[in-house]
Every structure is written in structure tokens, then in C-alpha cells.
Design an enzyme around this catalytic site. Sequence first.
Site, PDB file in Angstrom:
ATOM      1  N   ASP A  22       0.790  -1.248   0.000  1.00  0.00           N
ATOM      2  CA  ASP A  22       0.000   0.000   0.000  1.00  0.00           C
ATOM      3  C   ASP A  22       0.819   1.295   0.000  1.00  0.00           C
ATOM      4  O   ASP A  22       0.249   2.376   0.161  1.00  0.00           O
ATOM      5  CB  ASP A  22      -0.972   0.047   1.190  1.00  0.00           C
ATOM      6  CG  ASP A  22      -2.316  -0.557   0.825  1.00  0.00           C
ATOM      7  OD1 ASP A  22      -2.493  -0.928  -0.351  1.00  0.00           O
ATOM      8  OD2 ASP A  22      -3.180  -0.639   1.707  1.00  0.00           O
ATOM      9  N   THR A  26       2.124   0.384  -7.352  1.00  0.00           N
ATOM     10  CA  THR A  26       1.380   0.229  -8.598  1.00  0.00           C
ATOM     11  C   THR A  26       0.911   1.594  -9.123  1.00  0.00           C
ATOM     12  O   THR A  26       0.982   1.870 -10.322  1.00  0.00           O
ATOM     13  CB  THR A  26       0.191  -0.731  -8.383  1.00  0.00           C
ATOM     14  OG1 THR A  26       0.705  -1.951  -7.835  1.00  0.00           O
ATOM     15  CG2 THR A  26      -0.516  -1.041  -9.680  1.00  0.00           C
ATOM     16  N   HIS A  85       2.899  -7.630  -0.666  1.00  0.00           N
ATOM     17  CA  HIS A  85       2.504  -8.505   0.412  1.00  0.00           C
ATOM     18  C   HIS A  85       3.529  -9.608   0.646  1.00  0.00           C
ATOM     19  O   HIS A  85       4.115 -10.147  -0.303  1.00  0.00           O
ATOM     20  CB  HIS A  85       1.135  -9.104   0.102  1.00  0.00           C
ATOM     21  CG  HIS A  85       0.489  -9.722   1.297  1.00  0.00           C
ATOM     22  ND1 HIS A  85       0.765 -11.003   1.678  1.00  0.00           N
ATOM     23  CD2 HIS A  85      -0.362  -9.216   2.198  1.00  0.00           C
ATOM     24  CE1 HIS A  85       0.065 -11.261   2.779  1.00  0.00           C
ATOM     25  NE2 HIS A  85      -0.624 -10.184   3.101  1.00  0.00           N
TER      26      HIS A  85
HETATM   27  N1  LIG Z   1      -2.241  10.574  -1.165  1.00  0.00           N
HETATM   28  C1  LIG Z   1      -1.660   9.663  -1.938  1.00  0.00           C
HETATM   29  N2  LIG Z   1      -2.156   8.409  -1.986  1.00  0.00           N
HETATM   30  C2  LIG Z   1      -1.547   7.511  -2.791  1.00  0.00           C
HETATM   31  C3  LIG Z   1      -0.411   7.861  -3.560  1.00  0.00           C
HETATM   32  N3  LIG Z   1      -0.028   6.759  -4.252  1.00  0.00           N
HETATM   33  C4  LIG Z   1      -0.871   5.763  -3.926  1.00  0.00           C
HETATM   34  N4  LIG Z   1      -1.793   6.215  -3.042  1.00  0.00           N
HETATM   35  C5  LIG Z   1      -2.900   5.425  -2.475  1.00  0.00           C
HETATM   36  O1  LIG Z   1      -2.354   4.383  -1.674  1.00  0.00           O
HETATM   37  C6  LIG Z   1      -3.117   3.187  -1.838  1.00  0.00           C
HETATM   38  C7  LIG Z   1      -2.213   2.054  -2.269  1.00  0.00           C
HETATM   39  O2  LIG Z   1      -1.690   2.310  -3.549  1.00  0.00           O
HETATM   40  P1  LIG Z   1      -1.126   1.138  -4.467  1.00  0.00           P
HETATM   41  O3  LIG Z   1      -0.510   1.782  -5.651  1.00  0.00           O
HETATM   42  O4  LIG Z   1      -2.136   0.081  -4.692  1.00  0.00           O
HETATM   43  O5  LIG Z   1       0.004   0.545  -3.506  1.00  0.00           O
HETATM   44  P2  LIG Z   1       0.915  -0.731  -3.725  1.00  0.00           P
HETATM   45  O6  LIG Z   1       2.196  -0.429  -3.055  1.00  0.00           O
HETATM   46  O7  LIG Z   1       0.957  -1.097  -5.163  1.00  0.00           O
HETATM   47  O8  LIG Z   1       0.133  -1.822  -2.910  1.00  0.00           O
HETATM   48  P3  LIG Z   1       0.285  -3.429  -2.967  1.00  0.00           P
HETATM   49  O9  LIG Z   1       0.480  -3.825  -4.408  1.00  0.00           O
HETATM   50  O10 LIG Z   1      -0.990  -3.949  -2.408  1.00  0.00           O
HETATM   51  O11 LIG Z   1       1.471  -3.724  -2.117  1.00  0.00           O
HETATM   52  C8  LIG Z   1      -4.200   3.501  -2.843  1.00  0.00           C
HETATM   53  O12 LIG Z   1      -5.371   3.820  -2.160  1.00  0.00           O
HETATM   54  C9  LIG Z   1      -3.665   4.699  -3.583  1.00  0.00           C
HETATM   55  O13 LIG Z   1      -4.661   5.516  -4.128  1.00  0.00           O
HETATM   56  C10 LIG Z   1       0.070   9.209  -3.485  1.00  0.00           C
HETATM   57  O14 LIG Z   1       1.049   9.588  -4.120  1.00  0.00           O
HETATM   58  N5  LIG Z   1      -0.590  10.042  -2.657  1.00  0.00           N
HETATM   59 MG   LIG Z   2       0.497  -2.951  -6.108  1.00  0.00          MG
END
Ligand SMILES: Nc1nc2c(ncn2[C@@H]2O[C@H](COP(=O)(O)OP(=O)(O)OP(=O)(O)O)[C@@H](O)[C@H]2O)c(=O)[nH]1
Ligand SMILES: [Mg+2]
Length: 392
Positions: A22, A26, A85
Site C-alpha cells: 500500500d 502500482t 505482500h
Molecule cells: N495521497 C496519496 N495516496 C496515494 C499515492 N499513491 C498511492 N496512493 C494510495 O495508496 C493506496 C495504495 O496504492 P497502491 O498503488 O495500490 O500501492 P501498492 O504499493 O501497489 O500496494 P500493494 O500492491 O498492495 O502492495 C491507494 O489507495 C492509492 O490511491 C500518493 O502519491 N498520494
Molecule cells: Mg500494487
Amino acid sequence: MPKTAYVRTKPHLNIGTMGHVDHGKTTLTAAITKVLSERGTGTFVPFDRIDRAPEEAARGITINIAHVEYETDTRHYAHVDMPGHADYIKNMVTGAAQLDGAILVVSALDGIMPQTAEHVLLARQVGVDHIVVALNKADAGDDELTDLVELEVRELLSANGYGGESVPVVRVSGLRALEGDPRWTEAVVALLDAVDTYVPIPVRYTDAPFLLPVENVLTITGRGTVVTGAVERGTVRVGDRIEVLGADSGPQPSTVTSLETFGKPMESAEAGDNVALLLRGMPRDAIRRGHVVAAPDSVVPSRRFTAQVYVLSAAEGGRTTPITTGYRPQFYIRTADVVGDIDLGDLAVARPGDTVALTVELGRDVPLEAGLGFAIREGGRTVGAGTVTELI
Ligand SMILES: Nc1nc2c(ncn2[C@@H]2O[C@H](COP(=O)(O)OP(=O)(O)OP(=O)(O)O)[C@@H](O)[C@H]2O)c(=O)[nH]1
Ligand SMILES: [Mg+2]
């Protein structure tokens, strides 16, 4: 429709995002493709296209959907978005093995979390030598807190031998850049500039005999069996004879009848390229993830070896109790996942935090060689990392 052939005009590098669940890996990956598509050197890949399972997207000779490709002014990149994860560490280990550099995504709001540290350690163990940091969600954090997070990340990198003082740390917002906010699209450009300049062009191991660890196997109706993965070493051309190694039944000979990278046909692929190989007459069930495709007679699978192993400490997410002879964890070697018995010899025990020499006997033959790195897993978590020292 005829497909345009892949033309090698810029040096090719493999990079990837890593970091805690999170923290925005991505989202940032999607933002990078969006920013570059606007500059005309990439195709926008939206978030939900990156985050979906390979099976759902398997179509044509295509490669693992977790990869996206793009170009900067000076380079061609294949970018793998690694799941955060802990259950997916196996993909991280096998994917990271081929990375020339990594973008460590750390949320400026949360700072270092357990998987941030685990990924940095694993990157070190699998030989990723260059890391650039994206301090993500900088749109939502306050500057003072973000400064602290930056310090903390630099310390973590130094503790793992990455020279934290000199690593580029760029404050970004994947989310705002995706929305087109100019302040943050510029930050993504700055991040890519840092990757372009900080991650050197790797010396490819192209003269060695061809070897590709199989990541995925697909069937294309009417054409045959396709395997995908990153070429570990050597070169391969359409028409080359190869063998598939790793099955109990022994080597399976075949011929490469077609080669593609990101859907574009190519005549030859070399170390570092992400490719799909169509194999003549190869039955679908004769090959699977964990096998390798190699030049004939270049590798002999085996199962007994000595290794140097670091047993992760409890603080790193490892075991709280020592291991002893007879311990039987899972070994992740290239893309293979195989059980093995550990023999500590004269050593009574190996405690979390120790580095020890030991002997391993795997449950089946795997293509092995001295210098090959691997991870040791137990009950869904990484408990050790090691390197093969000698085959027995
Ligand atoms: N405010 C803010 N929120 C963000 C930003 N980038 C991602 N998010 C939020 O953070 C959450 C997780 O983003 P993902 O891109 O799915 O994170 P991830 O690291 O790929 O997550 P996993 O693949 O599950 O490990 C989402 O709700 C996004 O909208 C950012 O630059 N600013
Ligand atoms: Mg991801």
C-alpha cells in the site's frame, strides 16, 4: 495485422518497484507510464491493467503482465511492479534476481515498515546493486515528517551496504501525477532522471551459454507452448536448439520457433531481455515455472550442494529459534520453489542472525551452479538467504 519488430536502439535495463504493501508501487508505476506517454516514449498502462493476474491477461505470445515497458530519452526499460505482500516474496525473489536497479517506494506518511526493510535485504541478497528511493504520497505528508522519513530510509540503505548518503531520494506523488498535476508529473520526471543517471548500464553476460529461468507457461491454440521469463545469460535466436531442464523425466529437447518481447517479434534475444519463446512440439505439461530453458548440454541439474547461508534475525522477520540438522524448509532458487534438507555438519545449531556454511539436499534435481543465490522460506515468510558455494 503484421506486428512491428522490436528494434534495439537504446540500452535496455530491467528495473522494478519494491516496498511495503500500500505504499503506492502500482500507482507510481501507472504514473510513470502516463508521464512518459505524454512525452511520446511510452504507452500509458492504467492501474487496473498492472494489478491483474497473468492468467487473465494471457493473450498471444505475451509476457508476464506485471511487466510494463517504456523509454526515457536515453534508455529502454522493462519495469516489474512487485507485489508488496509478504506472501508474494517468492515473486520478489525470483523477479528481483534479474533487476539492474530498483525503485524503493516508501510512503512519506508511514515511513519504513517491515516489508520495506525485508525488500531492501532481499535486494541485497539477490544482487540488486542500485536503489533509487521514491518518497511517495508527498502530496499528503508534511515536510518535517518527510525529512525524518528520508533520514530513516538513508540509514536503512546504509545498513544494507547501499551507501545511503549518495542514494537519490525523490519526493513524488504517484496519485497526483496520475491526475496530471504538473508539480507532481515533474517529480516523476525527476525520479526517472535519477534512475537514468544513478543506475549504470549493466555489463551483460551475453557470451555465456543461453539460460532462461521459466516464469510462466502459456498455450497458444494452433501454435504451441510458450514460455516467458528474463534471459539470465547468453543469447538465443529463432531456430536455436535448446533443452528444458528441471523435470524428473530429464532434459526435453526442442527448438525455438518464435521470439517476442512485449508483443514484438525479434530475431535474437540476449541477457537481460524479457522474452516469450515458442517451443516446437513441447507438450504443455512437460514444462512449468521453476524449470530452465538452456543451450544443450550447458547445465546439469543436481540436488546436493554446500552453501553459505545467512539466517535472518527475528527483528528482520526471521525465526526466533535456531535451526538444526534435519530442518526442512522451502528453497527459492531462480523461479523454482523446492523443499530441501539442511545438514549443519559439526555445527550444533545456527541461530537467527548467524551466517553459516551448510549442506543442502533438495527434494528434486534443479539446475544449480556455484554463486547462485537463493532464499529460504518457512510458513510463508523468509527466514534465510544464501549462495551456492559448491555442487556435490
Ligand atoms: N495521497 C496519496 N495516496 C496515494 C499515492 N499513491 C498511492 N496512493 C494510495 O495508496 C493506496 C495504495 O496504492 P497502491 O498503488 O495500490 O500501492 P501498492 O504499493 O501497489 O500496494 P500493494 O500492491 O498492495 O502492495 C491507494 O489507495 C492509492 O490511491 C500518493 O502519491 N498520494
Ligand atoms: Mg500494487
